[in-house]
Design a protein around this motif. Structure first.
Motif, short mmCIF file in Angstrom:
data_model
loop_
_atom_site.label_atom_id
_atom_site.label_comp_id
_atom_site.label_asym_id
_atom_site.label_seq_id
_atom_site.Cartn_x
_atom_site.Cartn_y
_atom_site.Cartn_z
N THR A 1 0.84 -1.21 0.00
CA THR A 1 0.00 0.00 0.00
C THR A 1 0.87 1.25 0.00
OG1 THR A 1 -1.67 -1.17 1.29
CG2 THR A 1 -1.86 1.21 1.21
N VAL A 2 1.89 1.23 0.83
CA VAL A 2 2.81 2.36 0.90
C VAL A 2 3.42 2.65 -0.47
CG1 VAL A 2 5.10 3.06 1.74
CG2 VAL A 2 3.39 2.19 3.34
N VAL A 3 3.89 1.61 -1.10
CA VAL A 3 4.54 1.78 -2.40
C VAL A 3 3.58 2.34 -3.43
CG1 VAL A 3 5.63 0.56 -4.33
CG2 VAL A 3 6.33 0.06 -1.98
N ASN A 4 2.34 1.88 -3.39
CA ASN A 4 1.36 2.39 -4.34
C ASN A 4 1.08 3.87 -4.12
OD1 ASN A 4 0.88 0.10 -5.94
ND2 ASN A 4 -0.45 -0.78 -4.37
N ILE A 5 0.95 4.27 -2.86
CA ILE A 5 0.76 5.69 -2.57
C ILE A 5 1.98 6.48 -3.03
CG2 ILE A 5 0.51 7.42 -0.76
CD1 ILE A 5 -1.05 5.35 0.86
N ALA A 6 3.14 5.95 -2.72
CA ALA A 6 4.38 6.64 -3.07
C ALA A 6 4.48 6.86 -4.57
CB ALA A 6 5.58 5.84 -2.56
N ARG A 7 4.06 5.87 -5.33
CA ARG A 7 4.13 5.99 -6.79
C ARG A 7 3.31 7.15 -7.31
NH1 ARG A 7 4.16 0.29 -7.71
NH2 ARG A 7 6.25 -0.38 -8.33
#
Lengths: 124, 124
Positions: free
Chosen positions: A98-104
């Motif tokens: 989830t973090v990575v998706n937001i970060a993207r």
DNA sequence: TTATTGTGTATATACAGTATATACAGTTTT
DNA sequence: AAAACTGTATATACTGTATATACACAATAA
């Protein structure tokens, strides 16, 4: 029993209880075979209904963390340690995803996240 | 509109819609001033009720991402970019905090988490 | 202008999840 | 045997989520 619940949270009370007890079991603060507080005493402690504490214990039983014997009590079950760790790793992986998706979408760099991780790891 | 919803998820449909549209706005796939699909067409697309799409749009309006003009349509609002980024950073920080707490009780090391991060960042 | 079609809005309703009080049934201790 | 402790079951209420359907205003086509 040292459990803290928030009524204003959007997380159901029974789930707050479940998660906190689960943490105590995983960290071995509650040991295998040990009796949990009775649903009544816990309910009285937290000033909530017995149904809610019962619900929390039922969920813990479904997930294999405790065993309940009617009219006797609820006890920490002998759940496989490796399975617990695997479950926790999966939970963490899901969160990181989830973090990575937001970060993207927000152009937040990996380094920014790693430094967050460093900071939060140091605390306490 | 390319939105995917899951009925089996425990996340409410309106929130799934809200989050996906928010992502499209943040990533600039939906540009300021652009009209969103009407609640009716989106509802038809996703085979759900107009009330649910309306609910999603209402939430987006509350958070300042869109503006709705009755009988005309719903449009991407001119929300401050810095505020958006700040919100996203906070969301990430909250997630990382949860991760760290799980890691603590389960003896998951910082390195394990960092390598998860590396792996998930590479994907796609 | 008038009719039609496209917008969002409001109302009444249903269902599921969460929580409650209270009465019940078995076990242990006195 | 009585009292005090366990978990269980039932009936009930409230809230969140979702629905269908009827309403009101705006834009466009006849």
């Amino acid at each position: 029993m040292n459990i803290i619940i928030s009524n204003s949270s959007n997380v159901p009370i029974y789930e707050q209880i479940k998660e906190q007890i689960k943490s105590k079991i995983i960290s071995n603060e509650l040991k295998v075979g040990e009796m949990l507080p009775s649903i009544r005493s816990l309910a009285k402690d937290l000033r909530i209904s017995v149904i809610t504490t019962k619900n929390a214990y039922e969920q813990l039983e479904k997930e294999g963390y405790v065993e309940t014997i009617p009219a006797k009590g609820t006890y920490v079950a002998n759940k496989n340690v490796e399975i617990i760790r695997e479950e926790q790793l999966q939970k963490v992986e899901q969160l990181i995803d989830t973090v990575v998706n937001i970060a993207r979408v927000s152009n937040i760099s990996k380094d920014e996240i790693k430094s967050m991780l460093d900071i939060l790891y140091e605390e306490e």
